[in-house]
Design a protein around this motif. Structure first.
Motif, PDB file in Angstrom:
ATOM      1  N   THR A 201      24.263  27.659  -3.018  1.00  0.00           N
ATOM      2  CA  THR A 201      23.232  27.429  -2.005  1.00  0.00           C
ATOM      3  C   THR A 201      23.436  28.259  -0.747  1.00  0.00           C
ATOM      4  O   THR A 201      22.463  28.593  -0.065  1.00  0.00           O
ATOM      5  CB  THR A 201      23.158  25.937  -1.642  1.00  0.00           C
TER       6      THR A 201
ATOM      7  N   GLN B 288      27.839  16.733 -10.198  1.00  0.00           N
ATOM      8  CA  GLN B 288      27.465  18.072 -10.657  1.00  0.00           C
ATOM      9  C   GLN B 288      26.630  17.992 -11.932  1.00  0.00           C
ATOM     10  O   GLN B 288      26.619  16.981 -12.627  1.00  0.00           O
ATOM     11  CB  GLN B 288      28.707  18.922 -10.882  1.00  0.00           C
TER      12      GLN B 288
ATOM     13  N   ARG C  91      29.948  22.976 -14.021  1.00  0.00           N
ATOM     14  CA  ARG C  91      28.704  23.738 -13.849  1.00  0.00           C
ATOM     15  C   ARG C  91      28.337  24.509 -15.105  1.00  0.00           C
ATOM     16  O   ARG C  91      27.227  25.004 -15.221  1.00  0.00           O
ATOM     17  CB  ARG C  91      28.838  24.685 -12.650  1.00  0.00           C
TER      18      ARG C  91
ATOM     19  N   TYR D 244      22.100  22.187 -10.729  1.00  0.00           N
ATOM     20  CA  TYR D 244      22.671  21.611  -9.501  1.00  0.00           C
ATOM     21  C   TYR D 244      23.235  20.207  -9.769  1.00  0.00           C
ATOM     22  O   TYR D 244      24.200  20.073 -10.497  1.00  0.00           O
ATOM     23  CB  TYR D 244      21.647  21.635  -8.370  1.00  0.00           C
TER      24      TYR D 244
ATOM     25  N   TYR E 238      24.999  22.385  -1.677  1.00  0.00           N
ATOM     26  CA  TYR E 238      25.523  21.804  -2.916  1.00  0.00           C
ATOM     27  C   TYR E 238      26.999  22.096  -3.053  1.00  0.00           C
ATOM     28  O   TYR E 238      27.414  23.256  -3.020  1.00  0.00           O
ATOM     29  CB  TYR E 238      24.753  22.369  -4.111  1.00  0.00           C
TER      30      TYR E 238
ATOM     31  N   LYS F 268      16.647  22.358  -3.891  1.00  0.00           N
ATOM     32  CA  LYS F 268      17.648  23.188  -4.572  1.00  0.00           C
ATOM     33  C   LYS F 268      17.131  23.663  -5.927  1.00  0.00           C
ATOM     34  O   LYS F 268      17.089  24.853  -6.219  1.00  0.00           O
ATOM     35  CB  LYS F 268      18.963  22.402  -4.706  1.00  0.00           C
TER      36      LYS F 268
END
Length: 959
Positions: A837, A586, A354, A257, A831, A292
């Motif tokens: 999420t 991120q 990510r 996350y 997020y 998260k």
């Protein structure tokens, strides 16, 4: 594989440098002064029984199990609350102690359910363990009297019994199993800093209470999981453990996350994740987590995840599921055709923040060496690209200066344009702990964020500036520091260019830059600003933490430079407790930049136009590279509309929802002949794609992430990729289909290549990461174990560079048609664009974007709380529900961008940072009016999305 068990020393580690020697059970033990006897014994290998003690919180001394005898002292003190002293002789096991402990355990068990075989904590219960440790074989006290165990006693309702609280989607609270050790309460207070839990009642009536006897879901609990982690029984238990059972092995990995980069133990049964437990040895999070990372991993197995490749000729056609070979061949043919028709530069790609460093590195390598151009960019373009420009200009490197541990040495914390409790909650908890210990706080933000005032913390100064005036406020602070003689002249003369400093000091001292002169633009009280500047300059170790509220402006780069100027002028750089610290959004946005994702830079921030640098990569890759920088993301969109950029490979990024001026992005994507989306779900960008390559989650791959403090950490595969391939393998296959070979059998080989080509990474290897846990770059011969604090002794660029920061108002102005200013941000439970999420139970807390509006502005427009309102700007309009609050000032409205049905970025404009093209998300002139339903744009967008997401399943050939 087996479960990774972390030693619980019972009490926190002492930081004292003075050593004390004592004797425990005949063994000489030397520990730091201030260490508890319990911890000293554990370090010597003797585990004293305990229930209320754990090393994540301070000693409490309530359970009376950890009693010891000390020669020369009367009584049996608790070892958790008794500090070591020189010469003490301690006994942890005597006949007297055995009898006392057994009696204490009898009392605990006499009011505890004896359903151990069917209890969710069976095999992981400290109460069970301690009963065995003290040799408990019988309980003399029955259940005949008052108890908390049974709903009925003698046929009558038991007023002491409470039902299980199942309100939280991730864990349950079973009061009958509570031993009132207070560990959950103390974890909520000391580790998380929310103070949502308490012990209500007294004596036998004592019980853990969320808020004022509320449900966990209805209370102020933020579901960080600290209480669940601290609970020694099954009172607070993950629902996944209740449903599936105890895990049987665990793997250390890194959260996917935000930019904090928390380390977790993925606790597994087979290839099923039972729970994610924060790892105490993780140097970024130190055993803490947020909702998260701790709980919201269910998206990995969500039913909407796409697991098969898909293609289509037109975005109006339904998707067609195909084999990997057909999808990759289709994509390669399309890109080759585009390059033959429009030229080599007509295609490009966007890397993902990510994905892992190794995957990002391969994407930029594919584009530069396979596509033959430098049309590569990353989401940092729309968030922290001004950080790279500003810090490289002033300090010589494009990253934050400190590690997260450094906050423990801060005397003054200055937060500007960041909302740590929502966007970086684990680091916010560490920050709040330091503030509760006495550090002072300055907040510069248009909103009254939680850090301004919450339980046991309050900012000494909140400067609620008008959006877009960061540079004016920072320059006014510099004006105070220079004009009042608060500059650290010795530091500046030694570490910075004195001539450049004098030019800067002359500029900031001008009357036009005074707090009084700038107040009309900034809306900040000059007295408050002067006091804040004095506190920053004279309050001791002062550290600045900033976020997207600084960078996402037309003067984002200028604001970063202004922050660096302040740090240099006051000497707050180059040691623990100070520094300039961008809070990255991120999980790997720092890494994506480090890996060469910008069109003008190769890995390590080295310009593509430098012959020696480029030749090094040409030799390694066996290909000739284009020396000209490629297109940035905004240039790609403009060129697509102009008909010269026609193919785009997007890995792990939803540009349609995250980039500004959605209408413009739609036009650009619609104009392209081939858009390849490589992701987990059919995101908004996929509505305009021709090829969909299914991606893999962080649980399904090996690699590394780099967090906001430059910390390189391992990501470890815990399950087989459900789509068949990890993302790095997909990029290799795409390159092969296009005729460009990349041969790697494991991501460790990719990291070896990165280390060989990148000076700041030359000492990095998977072996070193496995040995040390993590390292912070630069990691090379000069710093073989990494660099926690940058610029110690000298700046990377040599002398620190002061740069004049002239405030220039944005072209985005309010007026009669659009009298309000919109700014945007995040919320704790969601997020980024919500792709992950929104596919978890986090939607319980935030299922829609809301528009925050001040009561005065709402009343003027006839808007009530919860009403649907039309939000319109020069770029477009949307509708969403209003949330009336005084967290925003009159004239300012605020919303999040987590839900695609709102499409908040249809409102934002094309204005951007002058140096980097980072969009000006934080300043948009808007108008608010009551609405009866979705806007016309929302209706047409929803229709297009529904039509675009039709899928024709793959038909398997009959045998």
């Amino acid at each position: 594989m087996s479960l990774i068990h972390e030693t619980d020393f019972g009490t926190p580690r002492s930081k004292s440098e003075t050593m004390v020697t004592l004797t425990i059970d005949g063994q000489s033990v030397t520990v730091p002064e201030g260490t508890s006897i319990m911890r000293a014994a554990m370090e010597a290998g003797t585990e004293i029984p305990k229930l209320c003690a754990t090393d994540m919180v301070d000693a409490f001394g309530s359970c009376r199990l950890c009693l010891v005898e000390i020669e020369g002292r009367a009584g049996t003190p608790a070892s958790c609350t008794t500090p070591v002293m020189p010469g003490l002789v301690v006994h942890t096991q005597t006949a007297r102690l055995k009898k006392l402990r057994k009696g204490v355990m009898e009392l605990y068990i006499s009011d505890h359910p004896l359903d151990c075989l069917t209890c969710a904590a069976n095999g992981d219960c400290e109460l069970q363990d301690m009963a065995g440790a003290v040799g408990l074989r019988d309980v003399r006290y029955g259940y005949d009297g008052e108890n908390h165990v049974f709903a009925k006693t003698n046929g009558q309702a038991n007023p002491a019994w409470l039902p299980i609280d199942e309100s939280n989607p991730y864990f349950s609270y079973e009061p009958s199993k509570c031993i009132v050790c207070s560990r959950c309460v103390r974890a909520c207070e000391e580790v998380q800093g929310t103070f949502a839990l308490t012990i209500s009642g007294r004596g036998f009536d004592s019980r853990v209470s969320a808020g004022m006897n509320e449900s966990f879901l209805g209370s102020e609990c933020v579901s960080c999981g600290a209480c669940v982690q601290a609970c020694p029984t099954a009172t607070l238990t993950e629902k996944s453990v209740i449903e599936i059972g105890q895990p049987e092995h665990s793997v250390i990995t890194t959260c996917a996350y935000c930019g904090v980069g928390c380390s977790f133990k993925a606790e597994m049964r087979g290839e099923e994740v039972i729970r994610m437990v924060p790892y105490k040895d993780g140097k970024a999070n130190r055993g803490h987590s947020c909702v998260k990372g701790r709980f919201a991993y269910g998206y990995a197995t969500h039913k909407e995840r796409i697991l098969k490749p898909m293609i289509r000729e037109s975005i109006n056609d339904p998707w067609r599921e195909v084999s990997w070979d057909e999808a990759l061949g289709f994509a390669a043919a399309k890109f080759k055709g585009i390059q033959q028709k429009y030229g080599r530069d007509a295609v490009g790609g966007i890397t993902s923040s990510r994905c892992t460093n190794e995957e990002t590195y391969l994407v930029q390598k594919l584009i530069r060496a396979g596509f033959g151009n430098n049309n590569v960019d990353t989401c940092a373009r729309v968030c922290h690209s001004p950080t790279g420009y500003g810090l490289a200009t002033t300090f010589g490197t494009s990253a934050g200066t400190q590690d997260f541990d450094s906050v423990e040495d801060c005397d003054v914390v200055m937060i500007i344009g960041a909302n740590p409790t929502d966007a970086h909650p684990v680091f916010a908890s560490r920050m709040k702990k330091r503030l509760r210990a006495g550090a002072k706080l300055i907040v510069v933000d248009p909103r009254r964020i939680d850090m301004v005032r919450s339980t046991h913390i309050e900012a000494q100064h909140h400067l609620p500036l008008l959006p877009g005036t960061n540079v004016a406020v920072l320059t006014a602070m510099a004006h105070v520091i220079v004009s009042e003689g608060l500059v650290n002249e010795a530091f500046v003369r030694e570490r910075c260019s004195w001539d450049e400093f004098q030019d800067w000091a002359t500029f900031v001292a001008l009357p036009k830059n005074s707090p009084e002169a700038t107040a009309i633009m900034t809306g900040v009280d000059p007295k408050e600003l002067r006091a804040a500047a004095r506190l920053y300059a004279t309050g001791g170790n002062a550290a600045i933490f900033y976020g997207l509220g600084v960078t996402e402006h037309s003067q984002g780069s200028t604001a970063v430079i202004a922050i660096a100027n302040l740090a240099m002028a006051t000497g707050n750089i180059g040691r623990p407790g100070v520094g300039v610290n961008p809070l990255r959004g991120q999980n790997n946005v720092q890494g994506s930049c480090d890996m060469g994702s910008f069109p003008h830079e190769l890995p390590g921030y080295r310009h593509i136009g430098i012959d020696a640098v480029r030749q090094q990569f040409e030799a390694a890759w066996n290909v000739k590279l284009n020396p000209e920088p490629g297109l940035r993301i905004p240039n790609m969109f403009d060129s697509a509309i102009d008909g010269t950029f026609m193919g785009l490979y997007v890995q792990g990024e939803d540009i349609l929802q995250s980039d500004p001026n959605t209408t413009h992005v739609v036009a650009a994507l619609s104009a392209m002949e081939c858009v390849i989306v490589h992701d987990l779900f059919l995101n908004e960008t996929a509505n305009y794609a021709h090829v969909f390559l299914p991606g893999s989650t962080f649980l399904e791959k090996d690699g590394t992430f780099i967090n906001a403090e430059r910390r390189i950490q391992r990501v470890r595969k815990v399950m087989t990729p459900r789509n068949g391939y990890a993302d790095w393998e997909v990029t290799i296959l795409l390159g092969r289909a296009m005729g460009f070979e990349m041969n790697y059998s494991h991501p460790s080989e990719i990291m070896d290549e990165i280390a060989a080509l990148t000076p700041t990474f030359s000492g990095v290897s998977y072996q070193k990461l496995d040995e040390l846990g993590s390292v912070q770059w630069p990691c090379n011969e000069k710093a073989p174990e990494g660099t926690p604090v940058m610029h110690m002794g000298s700046f990377v660029r040599g002398k620190g560079k002061f740069v004049v920061t002239e405030y220039i108002a944005t072209d985005e102005r309010t007026g009669p048609r659009f009298p309000l200013l919109l700014t945007t941000g995040r919320i704790l439970t969601q997020y980024n664009v919500g792709a992950q999420t929104r596919r978890t139970d986090n939607v319980v807390w935030h299922h829609e974007d809301r528009l925050e509006i001040h009561p005065h502005d709402a009343e003027q427009r006839g808007v009530r709380d919860g009403d649907w309102v039309r939000l319109a700007s020069r770029a477009g309009e949307t509708t969403l529900r209003a949330l009336i609050t005084d967290r925003v000032a009159p004239g300012v409205v605020y919303t999040t961008f987590h839900h695609p049905d709102t499409q908040a970025n249809v409102i934002t404009t094309d204005f951007s940072d002058w140096a980097t093209n980072c969009p000006e998300y934080k300043v948009t002139a808007v108008q608010i009016s009551p609405s009866n339903g979705p806007s016309e744009w929302q209706k047409s967008y929803e229709e297009q999305a529904r039509n675009s997401r039709r899928i024709t399943p793959l038909v398997e050939a009959a045998e």
